[in-house]
Design an enzyme around this catalytic site. Sequence first.
Site, PDB file in Angstrom:
ATOM      1  N   LYS A 107      30.514   5.300  76.740  1.00 51.27           N
ATOM      2  CA  LYS A 107      31.580   6.059  76.184  1.00 51.27           C
ATOM      3  C   LYS A 107      32.755   5.091  75.748  1.00 51.27           C
ATOM      4  CE  LYS A 107      33.466  10.373  76.176  1.00 51.27           C
ATOM      5  NZ  LYS A 107      32.649  11.611  75.897  1.00 51.27           N
ATOM      6  N   GLY A 221      40.964  23.042  70.751  1.00 45.88           N
ATOM      7  CA  GLY A 221      40.505  21.980  69.787  1.00 45.88           C
ATOM      8  C   GLY A 221      39.091  22.204  69.318  1.00 45.88           C
TER       9      GLY A 221
HETATM   10  P1  NAD Z   1      40.320  18.161  70.906  1.00 50.14           P
HETATM   11  O1  NAD Z   1      41.380  16.962  70.861  1.00 50.14           O
HETATM   12  O2  NAD Z   1      39.761  18.904  69.563  1.00 50.14           O
HETATM   13  O3  NAD Z   1      41.198  19.319  71.539  1.00 50.14           O
HETATM   14  C1  NAD Z   1      41.702  19.109  72.711  1.00 50.14           C
HETATM   15  C2  NAD Z   1      42.549  20.481  73.040  1.00 50.14           C
HETATM   16  O4  NAD Z   1      43.033  20.467  74.393  1.00 50.14           O
HETATM   17  C3  NAD Z   1      43.783  20.919  72.143  1.00 50.14           C
HETATM   18  O5  NAD Z   1      43.729  22.160  71.840  1.00 50.14           O
HETATM   19  C4  NAD Z   1      44.804  20.329  73.028  1.00 50.14           C
HETATM   20  O6  NAD Z   1      46.123  21.151  72.694  1.00 50.14           O
HETATM   21  C5  NAD Z   1      44.566  20.695  74.431  1.00 50.14           C
HETATM   22  N1  NAD Z   1      45.132  20.113  75.569  1.00 50.14           N
HETATM   23  C6  NAD Z   1      45.300  18.921  75.645  1.00 50.14           C
HETATM   24  N2  NAD Z   1      45.924  18.619  76.645  1.00 50.14           N
HETATM   25  C7  NAD Z   1      46.187  19.960  77.487  1.00 50.14           C
HETATM   26  C8  NAD Z   1      46.668  20.122  78.503  1.00 50.14           C
HETATM   27  N3  NAD Z   1      47.694  19.365  79.363  1.00 50.14           N
HETATM   28  N4  NAD Z   1      46.713  21.579  78.822  1.00 50.14           N
HETATM   29  C9  NAD Z   1      46.229  22.481  77.959  1.00 50.14           C
HETATM   30  N5  NAD Z   1      45.841  22.295  76.818  1.00 50.14           N
HETATM   31  C10 NAD Z   1      45.527  20.880  76.452  1.00 50.14           C
HETATM   32  O7  NAD Z   1      39.237  17.775  71.769  1.00 50.14           O
HETATM   33  P2  NAD Z   1      37.858  18.431  72.006  1.00 50.14           P
HETATM   34  O8  NAD Z   1      36.760  17.633  71.198  1.00 50.14           O
HETATM   35  O9  NAD Z   1      37.874  19.755  71.849  1.00 50.14           O
HETATM   36  O10 NAD Z   1      37.466  18.023  73.431  1.00 50.14           O
HETATM   37  C11 NAD Z   1      37.853  18.778  74.529  1.00 50.14           C
HETATM   38  C12 NAD Z   1      37.071  18.451  75.845  1.00 50.14           C
HETATM   39  O11 NAD Z   1      35.767  18.635  75.616  1.00 50.14           O
HETATM   40  C13 NAD Z   1      37.289  17.025  76.210  1.00 50.14           C
HETATM   41  O12 NAD Z   1      37.112  16.832  77.699  1.00 50.14           O
HETATM   42  C14 NAD Z   1      36.097  16.186  75.770  1.00 50.14           C
HETATM   43  O13 NAD Z   1      35.623  14.840  76.360  1.00 50.14           O
HETATM   44  C15 NAD Z   1      35.176  17.093  75.673  1.00 50.14           C
HETATM   45  N6  NAD Z   1      33.885  17.376  74.914  1.00 50.14           N
HETATM   46  C16 NAD Z   1      33.871  17.344  73.632  1.00 50.14           C
HETATM   47  C17 NAD Z   1      32.958  17.299  72.875  1.00 50.14           C
HETATM   48  C18 NAD Z   1      32.922  17.300  71.409  1.00 50.14           C
HETATM   49  O14 NAD Z   1      31.670  17.454  70.699  1.00 50.14           O
HETATM   50  N7  NAD Z   1      34.153  17.306  70.634  1.00 50.14           N
HETATM   51  C19 NAD Z   1      31.569  17.117  73.210  1.00 50.14           C
HETATM   52  C20 NAD Z   1      31.413  17.218  74.818  1.00 50.14           C
HETATM   53  C21 NAD Z   1      32.629  17.381  75.629  1.00 50.14           C
END
Ligand code: NAD
Length: 429
Positions: A107, A221
């Site tokens: 990571k 997101g």
């Molecule tokens: P992103 O940045 O696209 O979206 C994050 C979302 O969370 C946004 O809508 C934001 O407004 C919201 N958010 C942030 N802080 C917040 C809070 N305190 N309360 C409520 N909402 C809040 O991120 P993502 O890529 O969708 O990733 C989200 C999670 O999933 C993370 O934990 C990431 O590590 C995990 N993840 C992502 C992927 C991927 O392919 N993108 C894969 C596996 C795991």
Amino acid sequence: MTTVAQTPFQMAQSQFDRVADLLDLNQAARDLLRFPIREYSFAIPVRMDDGSTQIFRGFRVQHNDARGPGKGGVRFHPQETLDTVRGLAMWMTWKCAVADLPLGGAKGGVVCDPHQLSMREQEQICRGWVRQIVRNVGANTDVPAPDVMTSAQHMLWMLDEFETLVGSRQPGFITGKPVGMGGSLARTEATGYGVIYTLREALRARFRKLEGVTASVQGFGNVGQYAVQLLTKLGGKVLAISCWDQKDRCSYTYARSSGVDFDELKGITDRFGGIDPDKARDLGYERMAGDAWLEQEAEILIPAALDREIREDNVEKVASSVKMIVEGANGPTTPGAEAMLLKRGIEVVPDLLANSGGVTCSYFEQVQSNSNYYWERDEVLAKLESRMVGASAAVLDLAERRGVSLREAAYLISVDRVVRACRDRGWIQ
Ligand code: NAD
């Protein structure tokens, strides 16, 4: 899992310790797997648009690469820490193993707030991150990907810098690239869709159908959006979505009893996954406190924002209607909160299984990039679904047979696979 853990790394270690006991691992295996195999922390100097120079801190942690090259995203977040990245790297090792991918866990991150940075400044951070780590990453070493607040554009800048430094085209260096520039079709949807495939399999094992289930989601997101899109398409109803409001610097929950219309809500969401409050009100959504998403009369909760969002101090808020939590985010439920949920009969489909669709599709992207031959979208999605169904079945089956939680079952499968690889290589006995 009753240990109170404060940081993602401590959480990851306490989850591992529990499974190490169940597997009766020897001390060397524990010492090897409780910590990353390598970690890098470095400075990234950036000339800002106003002519000043700002120093950003960057990280890359490689937890274990016994099963293959490291794999894991690079996050941009103002509260990023090396400790968070350590925990997330460790979770990547288990995630790749539970999905049976020939990859290890890694990571990366940069302490920065993209909301406050121009695209040019973000490009400089991406290029600076690659310059600092170029010798320790690569298609056969460690393959980065997008994560919180990084996108296909960031990956392309990183790829361009890497290729410039090594002097050749290296599309397999990074995944999550734009389609047409080495990216895989369906990579964007993969994590969110994978969450729903896993939910469907977990419900099926409990003799329930996806049609008609109600859900409340945190995060809109990449992961949250595609989970909501597929769930509503397959007949589920999303009652509420919580997201971050950059202007007020707090989160809000947007709820509507008739359910969320994905396209409508997506149309009023910015590129960071923030929902426009005025437009949401005009569309009939009620705005509530940030953690009100926990209290909705839904059967399923999908945390898809950040880690430690369901904790001992707010787990009591989880509505009595909730039957299952499917972790789209990494580490959203603390071990203490999970113990309380399990006591209440609420199942937790763990992150390492539920959000493994992203890394599975990243693996497909690597395969396509390395062979320079790209598959149709339907082919990618069919392969993804088949992998997710297989991994879910293995976890659900083991949990049933051993009488353990879904997280313990997923850990038992993945830790066992990684320990075997370390033993086969002669690293431990
Ligand atoms: P992103 O940045 O696209 O979206 C994050 C979302 O969370 C946004 O809508 C934001 O407004 C919201 N958010 C942030 N802080 C917040 C809070 N305190 N309360 C409520 N909402 C809040 O991120 P993502 O890529 O969708 O990733 C989200 C999670 O999933 C993370 O934990 C990431 O590590 C995990 N993840 C992502 C992927 C991927 O392919 N993108 C894969 C596996 C795991």
